[in-house]
Each structure stands twice: as C-alpha cells, then as structure tokens.
Design a protein around this motif. Structure first.
Motif, PDB file in Angstrom:
ATOM      1  N   ALA A 147       0.802  -1.097  -0.164  1.00  0.00           N
ATOM      2  CA  ALA A 147      -0.004   0.130  -0.168  1.00  0.00           C
ATOM      3  C   ALA A 147       0.618   1.280  -0.070  1.00  0.00           C
ATOM      4  O   ALA A 147       0.510   2.325  -0.410  1.00  0.00           O
ATOM      5  CB  ALA A 147      -1.036  -0.048   1.300  1.00  0.00           C
ATOM      6  N   ASN A 148       2.039   1.111   0.565  1.00  0.00           N
ATOM      7  CA  ASN A 148       2.980   2.241   0.610  1.00  0.00           C
ATOM      8  C   ASN A 148       4.312   1.622   0.864  1.00  0.00           C
ATOM      9  O   ASN A 148       4.587   0.261   0.900  1.00  0.00           O
ATOM     10  CB  ASN A 148       2.814   3.402   1.664  1.00  0.00           C
ATOM     11  N   ASP A 149       5.302   2.497   1.060  1.00  0.00           N
ATOM     12  CA  ASP A 149       6.774   1.816   1.354  1.00  0.00           C
ATOM     13  C   ASP A 149       6.728   0.997   2.659  1.00  0.00           C
ATOM     14  O   ASP A 149       7.801   0.166   2.564  1.00  0.00           O
ATOM     15  CB  ASP A 149       7.802   3.156   1.692  1.00  0.00           C
ATOM     16  N   LYS A 150       6.064   1.053   3.606  1.00  0.00           N
ATOM     17  CA  LYS A 150       6.096   0.316   4.723  1.00  0.00           C
ATOM     18  C   LYS A 150       5.122  -0.901   4.746  1.00  0.00           C
ATOM     19  O   LYS A 150       5.327  -1.943   5.324  1.00  0.00           O
ATOM     20  CB  LYS A 150       5.905   1.233   6.159  1.00  0.00           C
ATOM     21  N   VAL A 151       3.735  -0.698   4.568  1.00  0.00           N
ATOM     22  CA  VAL A 151       3.012  -1.597   4.763  1.00  0.00           C
ATOM     23  C   VAL A 151       2.637  -2.474   3.470  1.00  0.00           C
ATOM     24  O   VAL A 151       2.431  -2.228   2.154  1.00  0.00           O
ATOM     25  CB  VAL A 151       1.617  -0.921   5.213  1.00  0.00           C
ATOM     26  N   ILE A 169       4.721  -4.246   8.349  1.00  0.00           N
ATOM     27  CA  ILE A 169       4.655  -2.688   8.428  1.00  0.00           C
ATOM     28  C   ILE A 169       5.780  -2.138   8.569  1.00  0.00           C
ATOM     29  O   ILE A 169       5.932  -0.856   8.867  1.00  0.00           O
ATOM     30  CB  ILE A 169       3.679  -2.582   9.872  1.00  0.00           C
ATOM     31  N   ASN A 170       7.107  -2.767   7.980  1.00  0.00           N
ATOM     32  CA  ASN A 170       8.224  -2.302   8.087  1.00  0.00           C
ATOM     33  C   ASN A 170       8.901  -2.600   6.676  1.00  0.00           C
ATOM     34  O   ASN A 170      10.206  -2.669   6.578  1.00  0.00           O
ATOM     35  CB  ASN A 170       9.191  -2.793   9.263  1.00  0.00           C
ATOM     36  N   GLY A 171       8.167  -2.231   5.797  1.00  0.00           N
ATOM     37  CA  GLY A 171       8.810  -2.591   4.244  1.00  0.00           C
ATOM     38  C   GLY A 171       9.167  -4.043   3.781  1.00  0.00           C
ATOM     39  O   GLY A 171       9.954  -4.246   3.111  1.00  0.00           O
ATOM     40  N   ILE A 192      -5.243  -1.789  -1.324  1.00  0.00           N
ATOM     41  CA  ILE A 192      -5.764  -0.623  -1.605  1.00  0.00           C
ATOM     42  C   ILE A 192      -5.248   0.475  -0.672  1.00  0.00           C
ATOM     43  O   ILE A 192      -4.970   1.405  -1.253  1.00  0.00           O
ATOM     44  CB  ILE A 192      -7.380  -0.616  -1.243  1.00  0.00           C
ATOM     45  N   ASP A 193      -5.004   0.312   0.540  1.00  0.00           N
ATOM     46  CA  ASP A 193      -4.613   1.165   1.470  1.00  0.00           C
ATOM     47  C   ASP A 193      -3.882   0.210   2.724  1.00  0.00           C
ATOM     48  O   ASP A 193      -3.849  -1.054   2.519  1.00  0.00           O
ATOM     49  CB  ASP A 193      -5.330   2.332   2.052  1.00  0.00           C
ATOM     50  N   GLU A 194      -3.475   0.947   3.853  1.00  0.00           N
ATOM     51  CA  GLU A 194      -2.823   0.480   4.627  1.00  0.00           C
ATOM     52  C   GLU A 194      -3.857  -0.598   5.439  1.00  0.00           C
ATOM     53  O   GLU A 194      -3.372  -1.646   5.854  1.00  0.00           O
ATOM     54  CB  GLU A 194      -2.535   1.172   5.858  1.00  0.00           C
ATOM     55  N   ASN A 195      -5.171  -0.409   5.364  1.00  0.00           N
ATOM     56  CA  ASN A 195      -6.111  -1.405   6.279  1.00  0.00           C
ATOM     57  C   ASN A 195      -6.791  -2.326   5.272  1.00  0.00           C
ATOM     58  O   ASN A 195      -7.575  -3.124   5.697  1.00  0.00           O
ATOM     59  CB  ASN A 195      -7.102  -0.491   6.902  1.00  0.00           C
TER      60      ASN A 195
END
Length: 210
Positions: A147-151, A169-171, A192-195
């Motif tokens: 979803a992003n650089d971490k999740v 949750i740490n890439g 889609i996103d973090e959740n």
C-alpha cells in the motif's frame, strides 16, 4: 503467438492507461503503448530469460523494470524494455520465482515456490533472506502487494493448497500471519491502503473465494 499466454496473475502490469506490459509463459515480454490495441515483442527479454516461462513483470517507473519466472529467472531493463538483461546474482536454488514486487529501481522483493522470500536494496546485486511466520520449504509465495513503502501484504500457499495472508509494517523486513478465511489456495493479492486488501483464489467447496 499460438499457445502463448499467462501463467500467473502478475503477468500483466499497467504503468498507466496506455503503457501495459505482459510477461508470457514462453519467456517473452510484450509492450503496448496504446492501451492494449497493439502489442510489440521486446525480443531481448526472450534471450535474457533463456526462453523460460515468466510469471511476473513490474516497473518502478517508465524506464526501470523487472520480470521473473521459472528456474529462478530474473531479468531487468533500464530503458523501458527496449533491452533486457539477466540478473545472475539471485540466490540460485533452481526453483520458480512466483512473486515479485518492485518498490524502486533499486529495491525489490521476490518469493519462490520453495517458501523463500528475498529482499534486495541494490537492484539485485546482493540479497537478504527474509523469514515469515509459519514458513516452510514446501510453501509457495504466490503474491505481494504494498500500500506504501512500509505496509504490504503477501499470500502464501501450503503444499496442501491452503492459502494465508501475511502483513508487513516495516517494508518487508518482517511479516506476521493474519487470520485467513477457509480457502483452497490464493492466487492474487492487491492492497488498496494500509487497512484494506483483497485476495482471491481457487473455488472452495464450490464457491469462488474473495
């Protein structure tokens, strides 16, 4: 080409509405610059892949991309796919790369049908082995989506074809196994996103799994 197609959900990658890449089970990479109306074979990919089946293709930007598949095949382009070259520094185990996620032109994660997960921060020059909960040599790491650089999320199938979803949750450094509904194997995952994340798989007890 007759009898040529995709053998994995990640065989198709769209950078935007017009630029689409397709990795085939013949070891070729095709590109479309007109939203799929016409396609061109990027012939050097066939040479770089050794004509081995490709499962996944992924680009971090218009120029930098990777494709991966059978027998630890991993190839890279620096010019939008005009030329492809093999990455020979991947830890060779003669297994199949079944999951690929490219976070930048330098950072990527790959998973295999031998329960392996590897992380590189320098475009495949060196690799670090990553573990996840419940890891077994008979697993198939079948998909990755961030979803992003971490999740990020990962799907793993056991030899009995039971799939589980894992979360980082740490890439991608560490992964935890999430409670996953009953299934008969998971084939694709998309965050889609973090959740919010979707995964889909084989029919279970006569019902499609999403």
């Amino acid at each position: 080409t007759a009898w040529e197609g995709a053998q994995h959900a990640d065989a198709l990658f769209a950078w935007d509405r017009d630029h689409v890449y397709f990795a085939s089970d013949h070891g070729r990479v095709y590109v479309s610059v007109d939203a799929g109306v016409t396609w061109t074979s990027q012939s050097s990919a066939l040479t770089a892949s050794g004509a081995r089946a490709l499962n996944s293709v992924w680009f971090s930007d218009y120029d930098n991309g990777f494709a991966a598949g059978s027998l630890d095949t991993l190839i890279r382009t620096l010019d939008g796919g005009t030329t492809w070259a093999a990455i020979t520094t991947y830890p060779t185990t003669a297994d199949n790369i079944t999951a690929l996620w490219v976070k930048s032109k330098f950072e990527l994660l790959v998973g295999s049908n031998a329960g392996q997960l590897f992380h590189s921060l320098n475009a495949g020059v060196t690799w670090t082995s990553v573990s996840y909960s419940g890891q077994a040599a008979t697993d198939t790491v079948n998909g990755l989506s961030f979803a992003n650089d971490k999740v990020g999320y990962m799907i793993v199938n056991t030899t009995l074809n039971v799939g589980s979803v894992h979360l980082t949750i740490n890439g991608g450094i560490t992964w935890s196994k999430l409670t996953t509904p009953t299934n008969a194997g998971l084939n694709a995952v998309f965050a889609i996103d973090e959740n919010l994340c979707y995964a889909c798989g084989n029919a279970s007890a006569g019902t499609g799994v999403v």
